[in-house]
Write an enzyme that holds these catalytic residues in place. Structure first.
Site: not given
Length: 300
Positions: A63, A65, A67-68, A262
């Site tokens: 996805h 966001h 941090d990804h 995570h």
């Protein structure tokens, strides 16, 4: 020797800390190198791990966001800087195509590497090859998200005793594997069924059908456990899992090795994640640390 291992590049959620980089996970599966959710700093983490950019064959985003995905610009530019010649496939939710375009061309650079975008429109099989099948299922997060599953095709394992009994040796073994029959000896007579291996990657999500479908029968399951059970209300509110829920998934789906990652920076005792998952899952549990390497378990 074939290599099947997970190289953990980052394990922190939302913001990096002194000990945890943003997300980043490279699955080395023989000739394939699947880079999952490269967060900020992933390019540097690859250097620390001793892994060249040329090892990457696919970029797989769950996805959009930050941090990804904020490591995408550095990775894409590094591919060109290093002159990677083979195409690198990029998989990501199609609803975030505009985000990916901005990340891919975040600054000026001399583009040499070929990045082939393959946006995910729906659940199903994304790719098929010698590695098996790369599949995706929807997850339950505030933004559109998908989890990944790598499924190797079933095969046959040759049994030395049976080969000897039927007088098959040397180059004839390979010929029998290719043709299925050699001088009246069938492949089934000298081999046994060998189940294909399975890998699953589940990031930001609440419990949902997709989580269980991805984890089913996984030899190695990488799954977020952002929160502990004491903060389950926060996990539900923000679309995340607890370590207890990750353990439940592993137990119900017959997972062999469970990799928790995570982590919210609110927690300072990583062993608590292990202990919570272990209350419901009695298999191998790895509480991931940056630069950890986890081997895909040997075949049963």
């Amino acid at each position: 020797m074939s290599v099947r291992e997970l190289v953990v590049l980052g394990t922190g959620s939302q913001a990096p800390s002194r000990t945890r980089n943003h997300n980043g996970y490279l699955l080395r599966w023989e000739s394939e190198g699947l880079l999952f959710d490269p967060g900020e700093g992933t390019q540097r983490q690859l250097l620390f791990a001793g892994v060249p950019a040329s090892a990457i064959t696919r970029i797989c985003l769950t996805h959009f966001h930050g941090d990804h995905c904020l490591g995408v610009p550095g990775i894409v530019q590094r591919l060109s800087l290093d002159g990677v010649r083979r195409p690198v496939r990029a998989h990501y939710p199609a609803s975030g195509s505009d985000f990916f375009a901005r990340l891919r061309y975040a600054s000026a650079f001399h583009e040499v590497a070929e990045v082939v975008e393959e946006p995910i429109e729906a659940e199903g099989t994304l790719a098929t090859g010698p590695f098996g099948q790369l599949r995706v299922r929807r997850l339950d997060h505030p933004v559109e998200a998908f989890g990944y599953q790598l499924v190797e095709a079933d095969g046959r394992r040759m049994v030395p005793e049976l080969l000897a009994r039927h007088g098959v040796s040397g180059p004839d073994v390979g010929e029998l594997q290719r043709t299925g029959n050699l001088r009246g000896v069938s492949l089934a007579e000298v081999s046994v069924h060998r189940p294909g291996q399975r890998f699953a990657f589940v990031m930001d999500t609440r419990l949902c059908d997709g989580v269980f479908a991805l984890a089913e029968g996984a030899d190695l399951l990488v799954i977020e456990s952002t929160f502990l059970a004491e903060d389950s209300a926060l996990a539900s509110e923000y679309g995340h899992l607890t370590a207890a829920q990750a353990g439940r998934v592993a137990a119900e789906c017959g997972v062999r090795t469970l990799v928790l990652t995570h982590f919210s920076q609110r927690y300072t005792e990583p062993n608590r994640f292990h202990d919570e998952a272990a209350e419901v899952f009695d298999g191998k549990i790895v509480v991931a640390e940056d630069l950890t390497r986890v081997a895909v378990p040997k075949r049963r």
